[in-house]
Enzyme design. Structure first.
Site, PDB file in Angstrom:
ATOM      1  N   LEU A   1      22.536   7.436  13.284  1.00 55.05           N
ATOM      2  CA  LEU A   1      21.200   7.668  13.812  1.00 55.05           C
ATOM      3  C   LEU A   1      20.722   9.064  13.444  1.00 55.05           C
ATOM      4  O   LEU A   1      21.467  10.056  13.581  1.00 55.05           O
ATOM      5  CB  LEU A   1      21.192   7.504  15.332  1.00 55.05           C
ATOM      6  CG  LEU A   1      21.701   6.150  15.852  1.00 55.05           C
ATOM      7  CD1 LEU A   1      21.685   6.135  17.379  1.00 55.05           C
ATOM      8  CD2 LEU A   1      20.863   5.018  15.293  1.00 55.05           C
ATOM      9  N   CYS A   2      19.488   9.126  12.992  1.00 59.51           N
ATOM     10  CA  CYS A   2      18.873  10.396  12.629  1.00 59.51           C
ATOM     11  C   CYS A   2      18.199  10.999  13.852  1.00 59.51           C
ATOM     12  O   CYS A   2      17.081  10.611  14.221  1.00 59.51           O
ATOM     13  CB  CYS A   2      17.863  10.195  11.500  1.00 59.51           C
ATOM     14  SG  CYS A   2      17.012  11.719  11.008  1.00 59.51           S
ATOM     15  N   LEU A   3      18.890  11.929  14.500  1.00 61.20           N
ATOM     16  CA  LEU A   3      18.361  12.613  15.678  1.00 61.20           C
ATOM     17  C   LEU A   3      18.569  14.108  15.497  1.00 61.20           C
ATOM     18  O   LEU A   3      19.412  14.544  14.695  1.00 61.20           O
ATOM     19  CB  LEU A   3      19.082  12.133  16.946  1.00 61.20           C
ATOM     20  CG  LEU A   3      19.083  10.624  17.211  1.00 61.20           C
ATOM     21  CD1 LEU A   3      19.982  10.302  18.396  1.00 61.20           C
ATOM     22  CD2 LEU A   3      17.674  10.128  17.458  1.00 61.20           C
TER      23      LEU A   3
END
Length: 275
Positions: free
Chosen positions: A86-88
Site C-alpha cells: 500500500l502506498c501511504l
C-alpha cells in the site's frame, strides 16, 4: 537481518503494544523474524467494516526506525487489494516522509484511519458499502480457510511463493493458523455455530424447517394417496368444531321441510272442514 538497534526498538514496541493495544488493533512479530509483524484490525462500529477481522503484515527494513515498513492487508475488504503493498505516507513508498518517532501503533492507527476513509492510492480499490459489509461478514472464514481452499484445522503447510510479506490466497489458512492459533480456533467455533459453508463463507440454508402444528396433519405421509390427504385435511379442519356447527345446514333444511309439511297438512284439514 535486523540491526541491533532495530531489534531493540521493535522488542520495546511489542511490549508497549501488548500492554496498551490501541482500539480495534492487535499485533505481534513473527517468532522466526522480528522484522515481520502480523496485525489484526477489527472493523470499527458504524462503518462498512464493522465486526470484520482484517489480517495483514508489516515488513520492517533492517534499519528501522530510520525507514518505514511495507504494509499489506491480506484479508479481502473492498478497500485494499489483498496482499498488495500500500502506498501511504507511513509506508515504504515514501521513506523520506517517515518520522523515526512513529511507532507500530502509530502506523496501524494511520492504516485504520485511511481504511475507513475514501481516499484512493496505489493498492486501494473502490467498492459499494454493501460489498464491503459482505466482505466483513466473510472475513473470519477467509482468514481461517484461505478463501475456502481448505477446511479449518487442516494440516496444510504454508509455502510462500510471492516473497516475504505476501500471502497466497488458497493456502488453506495455514499461515494465519501459524500466526494466530487462538483466533483461528475461535473462528472455527464461530463457523460451526453459524453453520458457515466452508466453500464460500456464507451461512448454509436450513433444510429442517418444521410444519406448524395446525398444518401438521396435512402433510402427505409416505405411500398415502391424494384421497387420504384430502380426508386428513377435512378431519383437521373439523377438529374443535361442535356438532351443531358441522350440521347446521342439515338442521336448517330439515326445519324448512317440516314447516312446509305441517303447513300443507293444516291447509288440507281446513279445506276438508268447509266441504
Amino acid at each position: 537481518m535486523a540491526t541491533p538497534a532495530a531489534t531493540k526498538r521493535l522488542t520495546k514496541e511489542y511490549a508497549s503494544i501488548s500492554r496498551h493495544p490501541p482500539p480495534y488493533i492487535i499485533a505481534h512479530p513473527s517468532e522466526s523474524n522480528i522484522l515481520e509483524w502480523h496485525y489484526i484490525l477489527t472493523g470499527p462500529p458504524e462503518t462498512p467494516y464493522e465486526g470484520g477481522q482484517y489480517w495483514g503484515t508489516l515488513i520492517f527494513p533492517p534499519d528501522y526506525p530510520f525507514a518505514p515498513p511495507a504494509i499489506r492487508m491480506h484479508t479481502p475488504s473492498g478497500r485494499f487489494q489483498p496482499s498488495t503493498r500500500l502506498c501511504l505516507s507511513i509506508s515504504d513508498f515514501h521513506p523520506k516522509s517517515f518520522n523515526p518517532a512513529w511507532e507500530v501503533s502509530t502506523i496501524l492507527n494511520g492504516l485504520l484511519s485511511f481504511m475507513t476513509g475514501e481516499e484512493m492510492t496505489t493498492g486501494s480499490v473502490r467498492a459499494s458499502e454493501q460489498e464491503r459489509r459482505l466482505f466483513a461478514k466473510r472475513s473470519r472464514w477467509w482468514n481461517s480457510t484461505g478463501g475456502g481452499s481448505k477446511s479449518p484445522s487442516s494440516n496444510t503447510q504454508y509455502h510462500n511463493s510471492k516473497g516475504i510479506g505476501a500471502i497466497k490466497a488458497g493456502d488453506g489458512g495455514a499461515k494465519f493458523r501459524v500466526e494466530w492459533p487462538e483466533l483461528d480456533e475461535e473462528n472455527e467455533k464461530w463457523m460451526k455455530e453459524k453453520r458457515i459453508n466452508l466453500a464460500n463463507g456464507m451461512p448454509l440454508a436450513r433444510s429442517d424447517a418444521r410444519c406448524a402444528p395446525d398444518v401438521a396433519g396435512l402433510r402427505r405421509r409416505p405411500g398415502s394417496s391424494a384421497t387420504s390427504v384430502v380426508h386428513e385435511g377435512r378431519v383437521a379442519r373439523d377438529v374443535g368444531q361442535s356438532w351443531l356447527s358441522r350440521n347446521k345446514w342439515r338442521i336448517l333444511l330439515g326445519t324448512l321441510f317440516t314447516y312446509i309439511l305441517v303447513a300443507r297438512m293444516l291447509g288440507d284439514g281446513a279445506a276438508s272442514g268447509t266441504t
